[in-house]
Design a protein around this motif. Structure first.
Motif: not given
Length: 416
Positions: A292-299, A314-323, A358-361
């Motif tokens: 899930i990804k959202t822009w900073p300074d957003s409406p 399988e060999n996923v660089t960033n498996p779980i992300i909220i950004d 190393e950081c999977a989540v």
């Protein structure tokens, strides 16, 4: 020996009476009514040439117009062979009371002359009620011919990056058994659609192809994407503003950037996103997993009721992300102002596999609107470093502005 003469008219009359009786009396159940035959509109009949060299644009357009205007059930056929076409718009509303069928058996290749693209789409389907597109054929955008020549990141409008397939304002669509190959831009966009079903798709482009999102969904309701394979250079599936009730199931993604809700909050007055279900999917060698990804300074806007369940990595660089501080490029970053997109009711369940990071989540939420009601259960993500193996290596997690409800067996341990 006695000979009997048979009157053929009498026999036919008896048969008709018997069939009529069956139609009325078959165990008290109504007999199925045979659907009227479809009228076939073949692009060859309108001048299309399956030689891969002759411009068949006008023939495709003429065949579609005849199909759309036909008042009875109709089928547009693109037979075997290779057809070269420029931009084509299959636009309604149509006269048919029943769905229109488009049967693609051959290969449709896009023109590589980018000066002919006056719109940001190559093939558009628009304002149609009832659309069935299938047949096992391929839409080839011929992206490799233009990718090295055009830097679309630096241009406000870049016609060379045309989307392979744009579905706009379509109601009741069934799309299946087609291939999208090497688009100049995105593979497929679904915009303003209702009751849209896509399955058995093959979407393919090299992992280093520029900004070739697989399926991009916006302003649509009741969308299902299932049983498909997506290999591309950006998000396999991206879900942005105004999407409600979307299900993604049994999709294999890789290479690519994973399955994303967002980016959200880029524009003013964005519509909310509700009811997203991603289940039974496999991600192989992707840059991201589920995100899930959202822009900073957003409406202000909201994304709520989002579930990722039964996902294999399988060999996923960033498996779980909220950004919630997403930045597509250095030029587009918005500083340190917080995102105003409210994220709530998110579930990550039964997600397992390996990562070279190393950081999977990573769950970095907005300080203005911390993520609410986030649940994580039954996670098992193993850190498998590239190079010499460290048997003590363990995956870790990072969290900011979020409280997580944890259940079941969870690796790596999550911040609460």
């Amino acid at each position: 020996m006695t000979t009997f003469k048979v009157d053929i008219k009498i026999v036919l009359l008896i048969c008709l009476v018997f069939v009529s009786f069956l139609a009325d009396q078959t165990f008290g159940h109504p007999v199925a009514v045979v659907k009227p035959l479809q009228t076939i509109f073949n692009v060859l009949a309108y001048g299309a040439k399956p030689d891969g060299k002759t411009d068949s644009t006008n023939a495709f357009q003429a065949a579609w117009e005849a199909t759309c205007k036909h008042p009875e059930p109709a089928r547009l056929v693109i037979p075997g062979g290779v057809f070269l076409v420029r931009q084509v718009k299959f636009e309604g509303p149509c006269n048919n009371k029943s769905p229109i069928y488009i049967q693609l058996r051959g290969i449709v290749k896009a023109s590589i002359d980018t000066s002919t693209y006056t719109e940001p789409e190559w093939i558009t389907f628009e304002k149609i009620v009832g659309l069935n597109l299938n047949g096992g054929g391929t839409f080839d955008g011929q992206g490799p011919a233009v990718w090295p020549k055009h830097d679309c990141m630096s241009q406000a409008k870049c016609a060379s990056r045309a989307i392979n397939l744009k579905f706009r304002n379509i109601t009741n669509a069934r799309i299946g058994r087609i291939t999208s190959k090497d688009p100049k831009g995105f593979h497929m966009c679904i915009n303003g659609c209702n009751n849209f079903r896509a399955k058995a798709l093959e979407i393919t482009a090299p992992g280093d192809s520029p900004n070739t999102d697989g399926i991009h969904v916006s302003h649509s309701n009741d969308v299902t994407i299932a049983k498909s394979v997506i290999s591309t250079g950006d998000d396999c599936i991206s879900i942005i503003q105004g999407v409600n009730r979307i299900k993604i199931a049994d999709v294999v993604c890789g290479p690519g950037h994973g399955i994303s809700v967002g980016s959200l909050g880029k524009y003013k007055n964005e519509e909310d996103v509700h009811d997203v279900l991603v289940k039974n999917c496999t991600l192989i060698g992707t840059k991201n997993g589920v995100r899930i990804k959202t822009w900073p300074d957003s409406p202000p806007s909201a994304a709520t009721n989002i579930t990722f369940t039964n996902i294999k990595m399988e060999n996923v660089t960033n498996p779980i992300i909220i950004d919630q501080n997403y930045c597509a490029s250095a030029k587009s970053c918005r500083g340190n102002k917080a995102s105003n997109v409210k994220i709530s009711q998110v579930k990550f369940n039964n997600i397992r596999g390996t990562t070279p990071t190393e950081c999977a989540v990573k769950m970095h939420c907005s300080p203005s609107f911390p993520c609410q009601n986030v649940q994580v259960s039954d996670i098992n993500l193993k850190y498998v470093p590239v190079g010499p193996t460290n048997i003590l290596a363990r995956a870790i997690s990072e969290c900011a502005n979020i409280r997580v409800a944890v259940a079941g067996f969870v690796i790596p341990p999550l911040c609460k």
